[in-house]
Structure formats: structure tokens, C-alpha cells
Design a protein around this motif. Sequence first.
Motif, short mmCIF file in Angstrom:
data_model
loop_
_atom_site.label_atom_id
_atom_site.label_comp_id
_atom_site.label_asym_id
_atom_site.label_seq_id
_atom_site.Cartn_x
_atom_site.Cartn_y
_atom_site.Cartn_z
N ARG A 56 0.84 -1.21 0.00
CA ARG A 56 0.00 0.00 0.00
C ARG A 56 0.88 1.27 0.00
NH1 ARG A 56 -5.41 -1.00 1.22
NH2 ARG A 56 -5.82 -3.08 1.99
N ILE A 57 1.90 1.26 0.82
CA ILE A 57 2.79 2.42 0.91
C ILE A 57 3.57 2.60 -0.39
CG2 ILE A 57 4.81 3.36 2.09
CD1 ILE A 57 3.65 1.96 4.67
N GLU B 292 1.98 9.44 -2.66
CA GLU B 292 2.44 10.18 -1.48
C GLU B 292 1.89 9.51 -0.22
OE1 GLU B 292 2.65 14.79 -2.93
OE2 GLU B 292 0.67 14.01 -2.43
N LEU B 293 2.57 9.72 0.85
CA LEU B 293 2.13 9.33 2.17
C LEU B 293 1.76 10.61 2.89
CD1 LEU B 293 3.73 6.90 4.62
CD2 LEU B 293 3.84 9.31 5.21
N GLN B 294 0.71 10.57 3.69
CA GLN B 294 0.40 11.74 4.52
C GLN B 294 0.91 11.46 5.92
OE1 GLN B 294 -3.78 12.65 4.23
NE2 GLN B 294 -3.46 13.69 2.30
N ILE B 295 1.55 12.48 6.49
CA ILE B 295 2.11 12.34 7.83
C ILE B 295 1.58 13.47 8.70
CG2 ILE B 295 4.20 13.68 7.28
CD1 ILE B 295 5.73 11.67 9.14
N ALA B 296 1.24 13.12 9.94
CA ALA B 296 0.79 14.10 10.93
C ALA B 296 1.62 13.88 12.19
CB ALA B 296 -0.69 13.94 11.23
N PRO B 297 2.54 14.80 12.49
CA PRO B 297 3.32 14.66 13.71
C PRO B 297 2.42 14.67 14.96
CG PRO B 297 4.26 16.33 12.27
CD PRO B 297 2.91 15.98 11.72
N TRP C 154 -2.16 17.12 8.67
CA TRP C 154 -1.64 16.15 7.72
C TRP C 154 -0.86 16.86 6.63
CZ3 TRP C 154 -1.85 11.13 8.81
CH2 TRP C 154 -2.81 10.68 9.70
N VAL C 155 0.29 16.29 6.28
CA VAL C 155 1.15 16.85 5.23
C VAL C 155 1.50 15.72 4.25
CG1 VAL C 155 3.38 17.95 4.76
CG2 VAL C 155 2.12 18.52 6.85
N PRO C 156 1.29 15.94 2.94
CA PRO C 156 1.67 14.91 1.98
C PRO C 156 3.17 14.97 1.69
CG PRO C 156 0.66 16.76 0.84
CD PRO C 156 0.61 17.07 2.31
N ILE C 157 3.81 13.79 1.65
CA ILE C 157 5.23 13.70 1.35
C ILE C 157 5.51 12.47 0.50
CG2 ILE C 157 6.06 14.96 3.39
CD1 ILE C 157 6.61 12.27 4.70
N ARG D 188 -0.70 7.90 6.80
CA ARG D 188 -1.79 7.24 6.11
C ARG D 188 -1.56 7.25 4.60
NH1 ARG D 188 -6.61 11.65 7.37
NH2 ARG D 188 -5.83 13.28 5.99
N VAL D 189 -2.04 6.19 4.00
CA VAL D 189 -2.14 6.03 2.55
C VAL D 189 -3.49 5.33 2.36
CG1 VAL D 189 0.36 5.88 2.12
CG2 VAL D 189 -0.94 3.79 2.56
N PRO D 190 -4.00 5.27 1.13
CA PRO D 190 -5.28 4.58 0.96
C PRO D 190 -5.26 3.17 1.54
CG PRO D 190 -4.74 5.81 -1.02
CD PRO D 190 -3.53 5.89 -0.12
N GLY D 191 -6.20 2.90 2.42
CA GLY D 191 -6.33 1.58 3.03
C GLY D 191 -5.50 1.34 4.27
N LEU D 192 -4.74 2.33 4.72
CA LEU D 192 -3.88 2.15 5.90
C LEU D 192 -3.68 3.47 6.62
CD1 LEU D 192 -1.78 0.46 7.59
CD2 LEU D 192 -0.07 1.25 5.94
#
Length: 133
Positions: free
Chosen positions: A12-13, A18-23, A33-36, A70-74
Motif C-alpha cells: 500500500r505504501i 504520497e504518504l500523509q504524515i501528521a506529527p 496532515w502533510v503529503p510527502i 496514512r495512505v489509501p487503506g492504511l
Amino acid sequence: MTELWTPDDLQRIASADELQIAPRRTDGTLRRWVPIWVVCVDEQVYVRTWYRRNTGWFAHVLDSHRACVRVPGLQTDVSVEHVGTGSERLRADVDTAYRTKYARYGTSTVDQMVAPEAAATTLLLAREQDRLS
């Protein structure tokens, strides 16, 4: 406590653009959330920032060493370890993963993510074990 990424997690990753990350804040709540861009190497998950700042998502994860991704499904909590360029092999493998995955954006864009300054910001994301309530 951390656990290994499952093959499904890694797929999935790896397939997400992109992966979204939220510190996580010290009180455990999430920042925005920030896309990276994200790559997988040897069943591990890595992210970088092309421009290191003392503010923003990168600075916050360096302070807390915790985030949610997060990514779609995770969606899962992660611990964050700053590995910098790591060994020569790790640096080469992560650089290659970025070049391969994001080649469609063109050399000039990808070159920013594999430059020494960006490589020095490499973070290892380790999945945290799910907690039961």
C-alpha cells in the motif's frame, strides 16, 4: 513498541504516490496532515524533505519522534528515527528508490530528493504496535 510492516502495508505504501504524515504533539494529538514522498527499501519505510527547516512537519517529528501516517487503506502510528544518510549502501538504496518511484516527475525534481542536503534528512518510519483498549 514497534512491529514489522506487513507485506500488505508495504504494498500500500509503495504503490501510493504520497504518504500523509501528521506529527504527534506531546499530548498525543495530531498536527495537520502533510503529503510527502515515501519509499520502501528492504521492508522499511523512509521519507525525506528536500529542504530541512526548523519548523513544519519535519521539525515536529524530530522533536516528538512520533507521528501518524496514512495512505489509501492504511492509517497507523509510527515512531520516527532520523537516520540521515546512514551507511553508503542505505543512502544508495534510498536514492535509487526515489529515482525509480518518482522518475516521471523529471530529473530536476528527483535530483532535489537525492541531493546530499535531502539525503541528510532521511527518516525511518517504524510501525508502532497496535494498542488494545
